[in-house]
Design a protein around this motif. Structure first.
Motif, PDB file in Angstrom:
ATOM      1  N   LEU A  76       0.649  -1.250   0.240  1.00 18.00           N
ATOM      2  CA  LEU A  76       0.147   0.185   0.214  1.00 18.00           C
ATOM      3  C   LEU A  76       1.228   1.269   0.059  1.00 18.00           C
ATOM      4  N   ASP A  77       1.876   1.471   0.751  1.00 15.62           N
ATOM      5  CA  ASP A  77       2.512   2.111   0.706  1.00 15.62           C
ATOM      6  C   ASP A  77       3.321   2.806  -0.519  1.00 15.62           C
ATOM      7  N   ALA A  78       3.976   1.773  -1.253  1.00 15.32           N
ATOM      8  CA  ALA A  78       4.843   1.635  -2.482  1.00 15.32           C
ATOM      9  C   ALA A  78       4.203   1.621  -3.416  1.00 15.32           C
ATOM     10  N   LEU A  79       1.917   1.901  -3.156  1.00 16.07           N
ATOM     11  CA  LEU A  79       2.075   2.048  -4.758  1.00 16.07           C
ATOM     12  C   LEU A  79       0.935   3.590  -4.201  1.00 16.07           C
ATOM     13  N   ARG A  80       0.964   3.675  -3.124  1.00 16.60           N
ATOM     14  CA  ARG A  80       0.809   5.267  -2.651  1.00 16.60           C
ATOM     15  C   ARG A  80       1.765   6.260  -3.172  1.00 16.60           C
ATOM     16  N   ARG A  81       2.976   5.870  -3.081  1.00 12.99           N
ATOM     17  CA  ARG A  81       4.379   6.387  -3.433  1.00 12.99           C
ATOM     18  C   ARG A  81       4.255   7.182  -4.691  1.00 12.99           C
ATOM     19  N   ALA A  82       3.687   5.560  -5.267  1.00 12.03           N
ATOM     20  CA  ALA A  82       3.841   5.694  -7.154  1.00 12.03           C
ATOM     21  C   ALA A  82       2.687   6.332  -7.497  1.00 12.03           C
ATOM     22  N   LYS A  83       1.523   7.108  -7.159  1.00  8.49           N
ATOM     23  CA  LYS A  83       0.640   7.556  -6.822  1.00  8.49           C
ATOM     24  C   LYS A  83       0.478   8.023  -8.124  1.00  8.49           C
ATOM     25  N   PRO A  84       0.979   8.879  -8.339  1.00  5.60           N
ATOM     26  CA  PRO A  84       0.979  10.136  -9.113  1.00  5.60           C
ATOM     27  C   PRO A  84       1.661   9.516 -11.285  1.00  5.60           C
ATOM     28  N   GLU A  85       2.247   8.596 -11.178  1.00  5.19           N
ATOM     29  CA  GLU A  85       3.181   7.565 -11.748  1.00  5.19           C
ATOM     30  C   GLU A  85       2.368   6.970 -13.246  1.00  5.19           C
ATOM     31  N   ILE A  86       1.518   6.433 -11.538  1.00  7.48           N
ATOM     32  CA  ILE A  86       0.636   5.076 -11.695  1.00  7.48           C
ATOM     33  C   ILE A  86      -0.711   6.141 -13.079  1.00  7.48           C
ATOM     34  N   ARG A  87      -1.260   7.038 -11.946  1.00  5.91           N
ATOM     35  CA  ARG A  87      -2.737   7.967 -13.134  1.00  5.91           C
ATOM     36  C   ARG A  87      -1.680   8.402 -14.274  1.00  5.91           C
ATOM     37  N   HIS A  88      -0.798   9.502 -14.163  1.00  2.45           N
ATOM     38  CA  HIS A  88      -0.646  10.002 -15.365  1.00  2.45           C
ATOM     39  C   HIS A  88      -0.703   8.231 -16.920  1.00  2.45           C
ATOM     40  N   GLN A  89       0.360   7.210 -15.834  1.00  4.92           N
ATOM     41  CA  GLN A  89       0.305   6.494 -17.330  1.00  4.92           C
ATOM     42  C   GLN A  89      -1.443   5.594 -17.735  1.00  4.92           C
ATOM     43  N   LEU A  90      -2.072   5.767 -16.706  1.00  6.89           N
ATOM     44  CA  LEU A  90      -3.192   5.368 -16.489  1.00  6.89           C
ATOM     45  C   LEU A  90      -4.054   6.263 -16.996  1.00  6.89           C
ATOM     46  N   ALA A  91      -3.584   7.326 -17.896  1.00  2.00           N
ATOM     47  CA  ALA A  91      -4.157   8.346 -18.217  1.00  2.00           C
ATOM     48  C   ALA A  91      -3.904   8.594 -19.669  1.00  2.00           C
ATOM     49  N   ARG A  92      -2.863   7.976 -19.637  1.00  4.86           N
ATOM     50  CA  ARG A  92      -2.436   7.255 -21.378  1.00  4.86           C
ATOM     51  C   ARG A  92      -3.221   6.773 -22.091  1.00  4.86           C
ATOM     52  N   SER A  93      -3.097   5.961 -21.005  1.00  2.00           N
ATOM     53  CA  SER A  93      -3.693   4.397 -21.451  1.00  2.00           C
ATOM     54  C   SER A  93      -5.021   4.603 -21.718  1.00  2.00           C
ATOM     55  N   MET A  94      -5.602   4.938 -20.894  1.00  2.00           N
ATOM     56  CA  MET A  94      -7.224   5.374 -20.947  1.00  2.00           C
ATOM     57  C   MET A  94      -7.777   5.958 -21.424  1.00  2.00           C
ATOM     58  N   LYS A  95      -9.184   6.016 -22.757  1.00  2.00           N
ATOM     59  CA  LYS A  95      -9.625   7.718 -23.136  1.00  2.00           C
ATOM     60  C   LYS A  95     -10.568   8.377 -22.389  1.00  2.00           C
ATOM     61  N   LEU A  96      -9.844   9.157 -21.477  1.00  2.00           N
ATOM     62  CA  LEU A  96     -10.724   9.724 -20.458  1.00  2.00           C
ATOM     63  C   LEU A  96     -10.645  10.672 -20.584  1.00  2.00           C
ATOM     64  N   LYS A  97     -11.375  11.481 -20.287  1.00  2.00           N
ATOM     65  CA  LYS A  97     -11.643  13.235 -20.480  1.00  2.00           C
ATOM     66  C   LYS A  97     -10.845  13.404 -18.941  1.00  2.00           C
ATOM     67  N   HIS A  98     -10.772  12.656 -18.307  1.00  2.00           N
ATOM     68  CA  HIS A  98      -9.768  13.571 -16.953  1.00  2.00           C
ATOM     69  C   HIS A  98      -9.459  11.823 -16.166  1.00  2.00           C
ATOM     70  N   ALA A  99      -8.523  11.605 -15.787  1.00  2.00           N
ATOM     71  CA  ALA A  99      -7.757  10.466 -14.978  1.00  2.00           C
ATOM     72  C   ALA A  99      -8.634  10.913 -13.831  1.00  2.00           C
ATOM     73  N   PRO A 100      -8.874   9.994 -12.674  1.00  2.00           N
ATOM     74  CA  PRO A 100      -9.661  10.289 -11.506  1.00  2.00           C
ATOM     75  C   PRO A 100      -8.692  10.034 -10.109  1.00  2.00           C
ATOM     76  N   ASP A 101      -8.167  10.697  -9.393  1.00  2.00           N
ATOM     77  CA  ASP A 101      -8.215  10.488  -7.979  1.00  2.00           C
ATOM     78  C   ASP A 101      -7.732   8.792  -7.736  1.00  2.00           C
ATOM     79  N   LEU A 102      -6.495   8.937  -7.408  1.00  2.00           N
ATOM     80  CA  LEU A 102      -6.897   7.273  -6.853  1.00  2.00           C
ATOM     81  C   LEU A 102      -6.726   6.881  -6.156  1.00  2.00           C
ATOM     82  N   LYS A 103      -7.052   6.066  -4.868  1.00  2.00           N
ATOM     83  CA  LYS A 103      -6.871   5.482  -3.536  1.00  2.00           C
ATOM     84  C   LYS A 103      -7.118   4.109  -3.958  1.00  2.00           C
ATOM     85  N   PHE A 104      -6.017   4.087  -3.223  1.00  2.00           N
ATOM     86  CA  PHE A 104      -5.127   2.600  -2.970  1.00  2.00           C
ATOM     87  C   PHE A 104      -6.095   1.903  -1.488  1.00  2.00           C
ATOM     88  N   GLU A 105      -7.217   0.706  -0.691  1.00  2.00           N
ATOM     89  CA  GLU A 105      -7.025   0.045  -0.011  1.00  2.00           C
ATOM     90  C   GLU A 105      -6.683  -1.427   0.063  1.00  2.00           C
TER      91      GLU A 105
END
Length: 146
Positions: A76-105
């Protein structure tokens, strides 16, 4: 007049379900490829069980579990640290207007399934279920007894 449906609790919309599944698949692929610059995620396999998206599609809760039940808090800690990069890569791979803010549980659904199986295999529960079924078959039971 009939009761207003607006006051009834509703489940997620079709759009929320589609976007959640799109994020889940994209996140799973991203974690499988290991393209993230977070060293603590490189050596661990992570299952993404579900992604729930808010109605406005601005936030997504990702339910994850390290395979083999490894260091959950570390993942969880590692995913939270990588959240900006994950969000950026998800936004590139998906065709959404805005990439949602991510929360990990941590995904606890597997634990709940195991507990349900354990309860249903209990002799007292099996005996009660058999008694209800016997009453229904004989026509003595109420249809809503379960």
């Amino acid at each position: 007049m009939s009761k207003s449906r607006a006051s009834e609790p509703r489940g997620p919309s079709q759009r929320q379900l589609r976007v959640g599944e799109l994020i889940r698949r994209s996140l799973s692929e991203l974690l499988t490829r290991g393209d993230l610059h977070e060293p603590d995620l490189a050596a661990v396999s992570i299952t993404v069980g579900e992604v729930r998206v808010t109605p406005d599609l601005k936030r997504a809760t990702c339910f994850v579990l390290p395979l083999g039940g490894g260091d959950e808090q570390g993942v969880l800690d590692a995913l939270r640290r990588a959240k900006p990069e994950i969000r950026h890569q998800l936004a590139r791979s998906m065709k959404l207007k805005h990439a949602p803010d991510l929360k990990f549980e941590i995904d606890r659904s597997f634990d709940r399934m195991d507990e349900t199986r354990r309860l249903l295999s209990d002799e007292r529960v099996r005996r009660d279920v058999a008694a209800v079924e016997a009453r229904r078959e004989s026509g003595d039971g109420d249809e809503d007894d379960a």
